[in-house]
Design an enzyme around this catalytic site. Structure first.
Site, PDB file in Angstrom:
ATOM      1  N   LYS A  10       0.856  -1.195   0.000  1.00 19.15           N
ATOM      2  CA  LYS A  10       0.000   0.000   0.000  1.00 19.15           C
ATOM      3  C   LYS A  10       0.883   1.232   0.000  1.00 19.15           C
ATOM      4  O   LYS A  10       1.834   1.331   0.789  1.00 19.15           O
ATOM      5  CB  LYS A  10      -0.923   0.003   1.219  1.00 19.15           C
ATOM      6  CG  LYS A  10      -2.115   0.923   1.069  1.00 19.15           C
ATOM      7  CD  LYS A  10      -3.098   0.441   0.012  1.00 19.15           C
ATOM      8  CE  LYS A  10      -4.332  -0.191   0.589  1.00 19.15           C
ATOM      9  NZ  LYS A  10      -5.256  -0.615  -0.504  1.00 19.15           N
ATOM     10  N   THR A  57      -3.446  -5.667   0.238  1.00 24.52           N
ATOM     11  CA  THR A  57      -2.869  -4.344   0.526  1.00 24.52           C
ATOM     12  C   THR A  57      -3.747  -3.602   1.532  1.00 24.52           C
ATOM     13  O   THR A  57      -3.250  -2.781   2.301  1.00 24.52           O
ATOM     14  CB  THR A  57      -2.714  -3.514  -0.763  1.00 24.52           C
ATOM     15  OG1 THR A  57      -4.008  -3.215  -1.305  1.00 24.52           O
ATOM     16  CG2 THR A  57      -1.867  -4.239  -1.784  1.00 24.52           C
ATOM     17  N   ASP A  58      -5.029  -3.945   1.553  1.00 30.48           N
ATOM     18  CA  ASP A  58      -5.915  -3.331   2.550  1.00 30.48           C
ATOM     19  C   ASP A  58      -5.511  -3.768   3.956  1.00 30.48           C
ATOM     20  O   ASP A  58      -5.520  -2.968   4.906  1.00 30.48           O
ATOM     21  CB  ASP A  58      -7.370  -3.734   2.279  1.00 30.48           C
ATOM     22  CG  ASP A  58      -8.327  -2.950   3.156  1.00 30.48           C
ATOM     23  OD1 ASP A  58      -8.837  -3.535   4.135  1.00 30.48           O
ATOM     24  OD2 ASP A  58      -8.494  -1.735   2.909  1.00 30.48           O
ATOM     25  N   PHE A 159      31.274  30.878 -10.386  1.00 31.31           N
ATOM     26  CA  PHE A 159      31.456  29.715 -11.253  1.00 31.31           C
ATOM     27  C   PHE A 159      32.315  30.155 -12.430  1.00 31.31           C
ATOM     28  O   PHE A 159      31.846  30.904 -13.317  1.00 31.31           O
ATOM     29  CB  PHE A 159      30.126  29.155 -11.744  1.00 31.31           C
ATOM     30  CG  PHE A 159      30.290  27.850 -12.491  1.00 31.31           C
ATOM     31  CD1 PHE A 159      29.931  27.740 -13.834  1.00 31.31           C
ATOM     32  CD2 PHE A 159      30.815  26.730 -11.858  1.00 31.31           C
ATOM     33  CE1 PHE A 159      30.091  26.532 -14.524  1.00 31.31           C
ATOM     34  CE2 PHE A 159      30.975  25.522 -12.534  1.00 31.31           C
ATOM     35  CZ  PHE A 159      30.607  25.435 -13.868  1.00 31.31           C
ATOM     36  N   ARG A 176      27.229  35.271  -8.197  1.00 34.52           N
ATOM     37  CA  ARG A 176      25.943  34.866  -8.777  1.00 34.52           C
ATOM     38  C   ARG A 176      24.981  34.465  -7.673  1.00 34.52           C
ATOM     39  O   ARG A 176      25.391  34.196  -6.534  1.00 34.52           O
ATOM     40  CB  ARG A 176      26.132  33.709  -9.762  1.00 34.52           C
ATOM     41  CG  ARG A 176      26.520  32.406  -9.087  1.00 34.52           C
ATOM     42  CD  ARG A 176      26.564  31.229 -10.063  1.00 34.52           C
ATOM     43  NE  ARG A 176      26.925  29.999  -9.368  1.00 34.52           N
ATOM     44  CZ  ARG A 176      27.018  28.802  -9.979  1.00 34.52           C
ATOM     45  NH1 ARG A 176      26.783  28.682 -11.281  1.00 34.52           N
ATOM     46  NH2 ARG A 176      27.348  27.726  -9.280  1.00 34.52           N
ATOM     47  N   VAL A 227      28.429  24.172  -7.310  1.00 34.57           N
ATOM     48  CA  VAL A 227      27.538  23.317  -6.520  1.00 34.57           C
ATOM     49  C   VAL A 227      28.322  22.082  -6.088  1.00 34.57           C
ATOM     50  O   VAL A 227      28.263  21.647  -4.933  1.00 34.57           O
ATOM     51  CB  VAL A 227      26.296  22.927  -7.337  1.00 34.57           C
ATOM     52  CG1 VAL A 227      25.428  21.938  -6.568  1.00 34.57           C
ATOM     53  CG2 VAL A 227      25.493  24.171  -7.713  1.00 34.57           C
ATOM     54  N   GLN A 228      29.115  21.545  -7.002  1.00 36.43           N
ATOM     55  CA  GLN A 228      29.902  20.340  -6.723  1.00 36.43           C
ATOM     56  C   GLN A 228      30.781  20.513  -5.466  1.00 36.43           C
ATOM     57  O   GLN A 228      30.791  19.647  -4.578  1.00 36.43           O
ATOM     58  CB  GLN A 228      30.801  19.988  -7.927  1.00 36.43           C
ATOM     59  CG  GLN A 228      30.086  19.437  -9.126  1.00 36.43           C
ATOM     60  CD  GLN A 228      29.608  20.521 -10.107  1.00 36.43           C
ATOM     61  OE1 GLN A 228      29.357  21.667  -9.724  1.00 36.43           O
ATOM     62  NE2 GLN A 228      29.438  20.150 -11.365  1.00 36.43           N
ATOM     63  N   ASN A 254      20.393  22.966  -9.807  1.00 37.19           N
ATOM     64  CA  ASN A 254      20.910  24.333  -9.812  1.00 37.19           C
ATOM     65  C   ASN A 254      19.820  25.187 -10.451  1.00 37.19           C
ATOM     66  O   ASN A 254      19.606  25.134 -11.650  1.00 37.19           O
ATOM     67  CB  ASN A 254      22.208  24.397 -10.629  1.00 37.19           C
ATOM     68  CG  ASN A 254      22.932  25.721 -10.437  1.00 37.19           C
ATOM     69  OD1 ASN A 254      22.390  26.630  -9.811  1.00 37.19           O
ATOM     70  ND2 ASN A 254      24.131  25.821 -10.984  1.00 37.19           N
ATOM     71  N   HIS A 256      18.467  28.230 -11.832  1.00 31.37           N
ATOM     72  CA  HIS A 256      19.143  29.423 -12.365  1.00 31.37           C
ATOM     73  C   HIS A 256      18.294  30.686 -12.285  1.00 31.37           C
ATOM     74  O   HIS A 256      17.067  30.623 -12.464  1.00 31.37           O
ATOM     75  CB  HIS A 256      19.519  29.168 -13.828  1.00 31.37           C
ATOM     76  CG  HIS A 256      20.338  27.930 -14.034  1.00 31.37           C
ATOM     77  ND1 HIS A 256      21.590  27.753 -13.466  1.00 31.37           N
ATOM     78  CD2 HIS A 256      20.077  26.789 -14.717  1.00 31.37           C
ATOM     79  CE1 HIS A 256      22.055  26.572 -13.809  1.00 31.37           C
ATOM     80  NE2 HIS A 256      21.171  25.956 -14.561  1.00 31.37           N
TER      81      HIS A 256
HETATM   82  O1  LIG Z   1      27.811  25.088  -9.930  1.00 32.36           O
HETATM   83  C1  LIG Z   1      27.710  24.817 -11.133  1.00 32.36           C
HETATM   84  N1  LIG Z   1      28.137  23.605 -11.567  1.00 32.36           N
HETATM   85  C2  LIG Z   1      28.079  23.244 -12.880  1.00 32.36           C
HETATM   86  O2  LIG Z   1      28.492  22.131 -13.234  1.00 32.36           O
HETATM   87  C3  LIG Z   1      27.547  24.206 -13.797  1.00 32.36           C
HETATM   88  N2  LIG Z   1      27.344  24.213 -15.153  1.00 32.36           N
HETATM   89  N3  LIG Z   1      26.799  25.385 -15.480  1.00 32.36           N
HETATM   90  N4  LIG Z   1      26.661  26.149 -14.373  1.00 32.36           N
HETATM   91  C4  LIG Z   1      27.107  25.431 -13.313  1.00 32.36           C
HETATM   92  N5  LIG Z   1      27.188  25.734 -11.990  1.00 32.36           N
END
Ligand SMILES: O=c1[nH]c(=O)c2nn[nH]c2[nH]1
Length: 295
Positions: A10, A57-58, A159, A176, A227-228, A254, A256
């Site tokens: 369920k 499932t009930d 970036f 940014r 971000v990575q 991400n 934008h």
């Molecule tokens: O933080 C980011 N990682 C990415 O891989 C990426 N690619 N475009 N902008 C980005 N910004």
């Protein structure tokens, strides 16, 4: 043809439980959405239309509500484990259970400067979730997560230095907006039985609090190169916070925010350091994932 995999149960079982403190009159609420799927010697219900092996499932749904009445529903790691262990214990032909619990936010109101004893509000779509898989001979695999925590920083994110070639149009930036919907998961070391889960109960709430704090503090403080890079720093800290955690996974869109050039209109500057008005984008969005594990 052969049945190579099967599980059923369920989904979308909405569950609410209230705790009433008789002495203080303070009431505490917990609301979740639960999915329980069963695995085992159920092949003939698929291949031979033989329903004798099917726990309806009930009945699964009834069991969720009954176990919620008879057991603590928090932390979700514990209740998920209690739920998962029930079915193989009750039905000899069911060998494994997969439980997902999504916990919705009911944050206590502050009224007249005081925490209100029985009033709450939904502060965001953020959820606290667990996925518990139990096998009769394999114990409990527990994954805890924060999902849907939307964050934004208006600076402190850069970036640049990325690949530039005949496919590249993106400009480099040293300042940014960064926004994402946090999806962070931490996987616990295997628990052999329910006692082992019970012994660790205080660590489940603590790590959820720590992981949430680490995520927001790092998001805010890191001068993000990408971000990575930022999500790796978050992952390292969560791993370091709890020896029983073996893997941490982040999956971050991400989201934008595009600058809007305006110099075509009377020379108005609205890009780079003069950018103030932006166009938030619904898509496409970057999607950055990682799993960081103990050495
Ligand atoms: O933080 C980011 N990682 C990415 O891989 C990426 N690619 N475009 N902008 C980005 N910004």
């Amino acid at each position: 043809a052969t049945l190579s995999a099967a599980r059923y149960g369920k989904d979308n079982v909405r569950l609410y439980k209230v705790h009433r403190d008789q002495e203080t009159g303070v009431q505490t609420v917990n609301e979740t959405t639960v999915c329980v799927l069963l695995e085992g010697d159920i092949d003939i219900s698929y291949t031979k239309a033989d329903n004798s092996v099917i726990v309806a499932t009930d009945s699964v749904k009834n069991t969720i509500y009954l176990l919620a009445k008879q057991n603590p529903v928090t932390p979700p790691e514990l209740f998920g484990s209690i739920l998962a262990a029930h079915f193989p214990a009750k039905y000899s032909h069911i060998h494994a259970t997969h439980v997902k619990i999504v916990t919705h936010r009911w944050t206590r109101m502050t009224v007249d400067g005081q925490p209100h004893p029985h009033s709450f509000y939904r502060d965001g779509t953020e959820t606290r979730n667990v996925e518990v898989s139990f096998h009769r001979n394999g114990g409990f695999t527990i994954k805890s997560s924060i999902q849907g925590l939307t964050v934004l920083k208006s600076t402190g994110s850069a970036f640049h230095g990325f690949v530039r070639d005949e496919y590249t149009t993106l400009g480099e930036t040293w300042d940014r907006i960064l926004s994402t919907d946090v999806d962070a998961t931490w996987e616990w070391a295997n628990f052999p039985d329910l006692d082992a889960v019970q012994k660790v109960v205080p660590a489940f709430d603590k790590l959820w609090e720590d992981a949430r704090k680490i995520t927001m503090d790092t998001f805010a403080k890191d001068h993000s190169a990408s971000v990575q890079a930022t999500m790796y720093k978050m992952s390292e800290q969560i791993l370091a916070a709890e020896p029983l955690v073996e893997h941490v996974t982040y999956s971050l869109p991400n989201k934008h925010y595009f600058e809007i050039p305006m110099e075509w209109h009377k020379g108005i500057k609205n890009t780079g350091k003069d950018a103030e008005v932006y166009a938030p984008q619904s898509g496409p969005n970057g999607l950055i994932k990682c799993t960081v594990s103990k050495k």
